[in-house]
Design a protein around this motif. Structure first.
Motif, PDB file in Angstrom:
ATOM      1  N   CYS A  53      44.468  38.546  46.972  1.00 22.92           N
ATOM      2  CA  CYS A  53      43.287  38.765  45.883  1.00 22.92           C
ATOM      3  C   CYS A  53      43.133  40.627  45.164  1.00 22.92           C
ATOM      4  O   CYS A  53      43.402  40.979  46.152  1.00 22.92           O
ATOM      5  N   SER A  88      40.390  41.395  45.340  1.00 20.21           N
ATOM      6  CA  SER A  88      38.915  42.040  45.341  1.00 20.21           C
ATOM      7  C   SER A  88      38.888  43.019  46.754  1.00 20.21           C
ATOM      8  O   SER A  88      38.384  44.035  47.034  1.00 20.21           O
ATOM      9  N   CYS A 124      41.795  35.140  42.240  1.00 23.12           N
ATOM     10  CA  CYS A 124      41.770  34.876  43.279  1.00 23.12           C
ATOM     11  C   CYS A 124      40.056  33.909  43.600  1.00 23.12           C
ATOM     12  O   CYS A 124      39.855  34.572  42.963  1.00 23.12           O
ATOM     13  N   CYS A 170      37.727  33.632  45.805  1.00 26.29           N
ATOM     14  CA  CYS A 170      37.597  34.200  47.794  1.00 26.29           C
ATOM     15  C   CYS A 170      36.007  34.191  47.216  1.00 26.29           C
ATOM     16  O   CYS A 170      35.355  35.340  46.277  1.00 26.29           O
ATOM     17  N   CYS A 195      35.181  37.871  45.790  1.00 21.58           N
ATOM     18  CA  CYS A 195      36.137  38.066  44.620  1.00 21.58           C
ATOM     19  C   CYS A 195      34.928  37.429  43.709  1.00 21.58           C
ATOM     20  O   CYS A 195      34.852  37.479  42.454  1.00 21.58           O
TER      21      CYS A 195
HETATM   22 ZN   LIG Z   1      39.630  37.784  46.148  1.00 11.47          ZN
END
Ligand SMILES: [Zn+2]
Ligand SMILES: [Zn+2]
Ligand SMILES: [Zn+2]
Lengths: 680, 680, 680
Positions: free
Chosen positions: A118, A120, A158, A160, A163
């Motif tokens: 990820c 982030s 990503c 998530c 993000c």
């Molecule tokens: Zn992410």
């Protein structure tokens, strides 16, 4: 900040993974011996070495790397040092699962693979920051350190929650308020108006996937977020090694060799000191001629060279076959030297390989390498590499020399994103980058240097600008093209151009006025043909086949150069020429066969004198590319055919490779290459 | 423990599901009548009957099964009794969801289908144990009970946490410590070093999927875990019915009829008393000749027969078509007898069907059966079955007779797993089992018996061992082959052999020394060709086409038998022969057309006298297979063509089917079969 | 309750989305001007306008819609007002996630797209109820309001727990107890007996998917549940606007133009006042002739017309191309008028478009529309539309006229569900609706009107009923067909008929007695052929090719009309004729080429005098369809070829379009259409 590599040799070497062989001391010793024999000088260390460098959280082991540094230094070699973020240790995923990506359909990935963190997750940024700083502290002043190689082949996205939040922040910065988002994305369609920022989510096959503005902004965000991650990676490096240049290795999308699609490299290139990339053409395949593939390789090298208009680096290529194509065929004798010289000819200052040595296990163990499992200098591939090493030494003077082009082809990453996402036309036949490659081919065949430029770049230096299929054309781009023509430039564009603005909203009130002014026409329809449909155009009494797309337009003031032969627009203009200010613009309304492009550009080339008389005559399949230093020109004459080719040299040249004089008739063996030097 | 079936007849019958018809007493009565008419004698009961046997948890109903047992006994029939674990009742999934599988991408399955229980779930093992014990208690001493049929067509895998834990335990037992795992799986590649057992997870498309050692060990674990479950199933049966033989039905992967890939049957076969399997060739298809399919059927029957080198059972086949092929075509007249006799000819002591009677509903209701929905003895299929029943009675004396082969082809399940998982060569053309079938075909055409052996089996009894494409070859295998040759054996191997060890790590320092000694060569490269690429070799003045793969090797001491005709290795050896000790080894470096294999083996067959002079001359498409009792030989002469075939018998034979003497010229109708008896 | 549209004009217009243009007042003004110019009169408002009507929960904005209503009323136009449930605002998904669907593999969808709400969620029903009531309150008495358009293109299913519960309730109502379910679904197969209602779940690729009875009932439930939702939607409308007719737009499955498969429209049609549907043929494609596609268009229009045996509405079509086909090709000149007249010819009283104006952004912005992005009346498509508007005015008198057919083809939605789900035969070649279209073609070519009827409809009015491939045939259907024949009807059926009952249980004791009585045969086998297999039949000395399926049957009392030419059933009957009572039945045992059907039906057409002598002779590719009012007949003569066609008129006719008399020889341009009027 632009740092240049401090090295006079053309770089030769590649990815070296001693961390896989720490249990095999005799192998590490052999490496040193074989490096010398192979005439290699540069090695990329530490890609994927995180587990070896930090086997447990906070416990670092650098001794093994110290020794490899020393060994390389001792043989006069240089190190490109990688940050290890491309693949994380299992302990990291286990302890901090937020570093794992979430897929577009919202599945949380498990540990495994690579290139899948990820961008982030704060903890990942923190952990990468720590190890990068350690590397800079320990090796920043090492005399063998040549360059930083940040992570590896960045890509992917990503979805998530972290993000999603970053995406929303990015949108807030861009659009200020939701009303602007709703306007830009045409919110009311299908009731897709957002009334709260939290309602915005990344595109998903199980959620929103048909809002083109959202899709486009998500791709832009992914590029921005990847660069943001990269910039965080380099903070300690810039701080501690301000003079060491930084790169990250770019890619192409195979097997067709079109530009990598997941990231907009024209943005990313601004943040690296040197562009480098990984090039894996499928030589000797069974679906195209060698010269057709050479054209694609040339195109994409010219694109990546043009990103910074400096010599670039081939960071990875294979001395033999790869192991991840559908069919992994070895390079035939001669091809490795030829294809290596082609990289140099298009502006590379290196031939670096993935990989120095085939690994013993796991998924890349059959990928071509300098050193095979036999650990021997006596096999064909090793000798081919040493031969290239020899050649690179002979032509070392071309290092830092440049290419000078009077012709530019415009490639716009975002345009391809938008066009491919557009519901309309035919998904089977959009083929924007492939179309550019066909235009490019007309120049390649005639040995004419071409820059492949991106939208922000200056056009004024070019006699000819080719910008087909610019489906997404912001108003500034129209202005820019108009000014270019008005100031005396020659512009070529084509069907499917000027339809939408930068958020994929169509232009209203017909084809944009600026484009009408440039081309002297008003485009009315774009006829999309079925795969078996054919039309034809007549240009200078010759008939050329047409397929896929036919623009139908009203000719307002242009000169018709070719007309349609069939269908309900039979007799109507298909190709026009228009004068505007001091310049000229051409609009090619239909997707023609290659022969039309060749004949069409042939005239332009003559009129605009964009070619260079090199005094070397040859048949099709031989290509000449030029690099130019202050005092000299270097003609790379390359036979991309399986035939002996007769060429005729009008002048006398020195072939740097054979160290012989070339004059008059000469013969080139299949795949043979000459590097001819001429005083200016 | 090996138990033999106590039955002198060849088994004829199949899966019988009266539990579907408990509401239809007249159907159950008709079954008995039709069993007699069809000349069937053996019925498999209880597969998928769990709901009928235990409709609610702990409430058992056996009365209906008692009656079926009695009915079968009354007509002199026998019962193969199945344990019902192949499909569980809904109440079980509902109350104990841990019995449901988790997919490789970590989705928890819902109730439904069959063959999909977690092999680890303790509660499933417990519930299966209870009902198996009940069955053994109630029917263990029933005079009609012939054999146990454990579950049904075991296959697939589960990725739940229980299975993950069992996988880790299995790895701990195998590797002792994590360091060994990391070494065996080449951990440092992509930083994939494990620092804690809990980090190891099964392969997943959303996690780790490129570590070949992990993938391979997971497959081995799945086989081990499946066998472990099976062994738990049979505990009460062994305890209570120690003399009743136990089997479970194996499968093949269709439609190409290659060995089943999900489980290593060479391991599983050790744990059953009798090998049985389910065979569903797509006769009369439109992509191959009947004889080509017959070769594949022969190959796989010979493989499953060779697993225990005993007669085996066809546990399922269809008297007509199936319902799950792409196209479900009925057997043409004659084919059912022919294909049934082919099973016997290759060593089966049974022709059992799925299914006795077509079910009335659900997904298999159109699968071929002895009794159709018309419930009649007057249709074509029923008559075909009765005809086979008649034939089986006529040839009953072949029961327990054996096949004796001087030729062995080596098939290694794990090698195919590793090769297919390998990233390299070309995924389109690996085709390991299909390649073995092509070698097998050369012998099938010449009526020569072949054993298909697995790595642990003894080779010393064979005059000729054929072991192509052994990509994964542990060192013991090399030693074994070397000893076999040194002791006087003749060995044939091929391209893509001897590359990796048992954990998919490559051999270092070149092609293994043992292989170099055996074949007298050192393999340097494996050239992987594109599908349209062709090369050729010349062998004894004849040119043979080559595609897909070409080994390039240094001939150290071998005799070149054939050379390449094209490409950069033109003129180099493609096929060699080497003497070692008392034996001879051949290496076939390229993938040739069938004609080469035929001609190549033709010579070996003559030299090694591995054929048997049966005194019956025939054209291509007729195949003869031999079974041999103490005193007699049985020649199964089978016409696998749609033409009348003329054959010539040098001796006099009795055809057990027609009960006539065969001598001199005779004609075989399309698909006709003779079973000729000869005193030894 | 049946409400008729109160409008004398043929409807011309379409979906109008001013809610996308509220920021563009000049566009809204242009709309009014262009509506007049295009000769359109009817506009569908409010589809997908929920966000514009209720931007925040409970806050409604109707002013913009008021104004659009007024504008349309002022130019004499009418409004079809849509309920907005087809796409919900983001605030609704966000606050009430239970309105989001769950996929068949049990993934919860995220917000996005359209047509994807859970049909069970009480809150969604509530919110839809509120806004529908508001719309009815505000516009119910508006003089421009013509009709209600409920939601949009209902389709799909939801597998959430609420839907599971509703499914179980639906099953309880249908089956009363679980025992009946287990019997109907053949529960004991694979132990699939349910012991508690809670064990029943909807079909899933990760759960149960092979129980055909379950699959079939799930599809029935989805239709019932969708209708249930629809009925809840219309409660406030019926209450407040009892005289306004209600419709919802049906669909077809493209690109083959077969009936929509997700819903059983024969059920749904009972609940709408007028059938309307959305028709998108891929004209000018490269895989079939124009007339072949015209046949498919004719077939499906006749099916949807026959659902209520009233004129229906084309609710959506495109004046040009669409944007969601694989290739989106524009209509050639003439095609828009021709294809519009074809709709009318088959019984439509409208030509309505998706869409009035191309949107500026999002996924449908390139879908054909009356008004293009150029906002101009001068382009080809706009003129084509105005031309159709003109034509519709000229032929306005055909409104409400009917079609009268003596031939019916039976189409059964549930039969296709069951057949496609059946494991057996060949999935590649089942093709039930496509087979009906081939039968239909024989009549289309001869200008004979055909009703496509569904199982509940009365057959007694037809001279000829064609019911091929009725795989699933409940006993009542057999009785109905038997009575139809006995009473003097002529029936044609075919292979794969009469195999299972309404829960997909096979008939026992052979082919059903009623069918044996009707056709005089007993079907024994259905031979399923591989794609390259061929057989042939001879009918009246002519040989016709046969593929895919061959019934093999015992001829009990029928007259053989054609026999097989090949394979083991060579010489056996393939087509038979049987007398029963006053009627005749034909059974076509094999899938023949079109020519056989043409020749076979040619005779029947003559015998039964089902044709009508219109006195117009033409070649293949010209089609004539008839509409009939009390006093007049209207012959729609349509040239579906790219050639000039010569026709010969025996009588004198007035062409309403050209307003000229047609008599004797006349020529039709490619795609030309005449609408000829004849006094009865
Ligand atoms: Zn992410
Ligand atoms: Zn499990
Ligand atoms: Zn739901």
């Amino acid at each position: 900040m632009i740092n240049k590599i401090k090295e006079t040799r053309l770089l030769h070497g590649g990815d070296y993974n001693p961390d896989q062989w720490l249990d095999y001391p005799e192998i590490l010793k052999d490496d040193v011996r074989l490096m010398k024999l192979s005439k290699t000088n540069t090695f990329t260390l530490g890609i994927f070495a995180w587990s070896a460098l930090e086997p447990k959280e906070g416990e670092f082991q650098f001794e093994w790397l110290d020794e490899v540094f020393s060994n390389i230094q001792e043989i006069g070699g240089k190190v490109i040092l990688a940050t290890p973020s491309g693949a994380r240790p299992a302990w990291l995923s286990n302890k901090y699962p937020e570093v794992l990506r979430t897929t577009e359909n919202r599945m949380k990935m498990h540990h495994g693979g690579r290139h899948n963190h990820c961008f982030s997750a704060p903890i990942y940024r923190e952990k990468v920051g720590i190890i990068n700083r350690k590397l800079a502290e320990r090796y920043g002043n090492h005399p063998a350190l040549l360059m930083w190689h940040i992570s590896n082949e960045y890509g992917g996205d990503c979805h998530c929650e972290l993000c999603q939040e970053n995406f929303r922040s990015w949108l807030q910065t861009k659009y200020a308020n939701l009303e602007n988002v709703n306007k830009a994305w045409w919110g009311p369609f299908w009731s897709h108006t957002y009334s709260d920022w939290s309602q915005i989510e990344s595109p998903s096959s199980i959620g929103e996937n048909a809002v083109h503005g959202l899709n486009l902004d998500w791709k832009r965000f992914v590029t921005a977020q990847t660069i943001d991650f990269y910039q965080q990676e380099i903070v300690p490096l810039r701080e501690m090694t301000p003079d060491i240049p930084i790169t990250t290795n770019f890619m192409a999308d195979t097997h067709d060799l079109i530009p990598f699609q997941s990231l907009n490299y024209s943005e990313f290139a601004k943040h690296v000191d040197i562009v480098s990339w990984d090039c894996y053409p499928a030589w000797h395949n069974d679906w195209e001629e060698t010269q057709d593939l050479a054209v694609k390789v040339g195109f994409i090298n010219d694109l990546y060279r043009s990103l910074k208009k400096q010599p670039f680096l081939i960071m990875e290529c294979t001395p033999s076959g790869v192991n991840w194509h559908d069919v992994n065929k070895a390079k035939r004798p001669g091809m490795h030297l030829l294809s290596s010289m082609q990289f140099i000819a298009h502006g590379s200052d290196s031939v670096l390989y993935f990989q120095w040595r085939k690994s013993r296990g796991s998924s890349e163990k059959f990928h071509g390498a300098v050193v095979d499992h036999d650990n021997s200098e006596h096999n064909r591939v090793f000798k081919d590499v040493a031969n290239v090493g020899d050649a690179l030494e002979k032509i070392a003077e071309v290092k830092n020399s440049m290419k000078h082009a009077k012709v530019a082809i415009l490639y716009d990453w975002e345009n391809n994103w938008a066009l491919n996402d557009a519901q309309g036309f035919s998904n089977q036949t959009k083929q924007y980058p492939q179309t550019l490659q066909k235009h490019y081919k007309s120049f390649w065949k005639k040995d004419i240097s071409v820059d492949i430029v991106t939208p922000e770049q200056d056009l004024s230096q070019y006699s000819l600008v080719i910008a087909p299929m610019l489906y997404m054309m912001p108003e500034e781009m129209m202005k820019k093209l108009r000014e270019y023509v008005e100031a005396g430039g020659t512009l070529v564009s084509s069907y499917i151009s000027g339809l939408v603005n930068e958020t994929d909203l169509t232009y209203l009130s017909g084809w944009p006025k600026d484009l009408q002014a440039i081309f002297g026409i008003d485009v009315k329809e774009t006829d999309t043909l079925y795969p078996k449909d054919r039309n034809a155009i007549v240009f200078k009494d010759k008939v050329y086949e047409v397929r896929d797309y036919c623009s139908i337009f009203e000719n307002k003031q242009a000169q018709a150069l070719a007309n349609y032969e069939m269908d309900f627009y039979k007799g109507q203009p298909a190709v026009v020429k228009n004068q505007l200010g001091k310049g000229t613009a051409y609009y090619i309304g239909a997707r023609t066969e290659q022969a039309f492009l060749d004949d069409f550009y042939d005239e332009l080339i003559k009129q605009l004198s964009v070619g260079e008389n090199m005094g070397i005559l040859h048949e099709e399949g031989v290509s000449i590319q030029i690099r130019e230093s202050e005092d000299d020109k270097y003609y790379f004459v390359m036979n991309f055919t399986e035939r002996v080719q007769k060429i005729k040299a009008v002048n006398e040249y020195i072939d740097l490779l054979s160290e012989r004089v070339l004059a008059g008739e000469a013969f080139m063996k299949p795949y043979e290459v000459f590097v001819l030097k001429m005083k200016k």
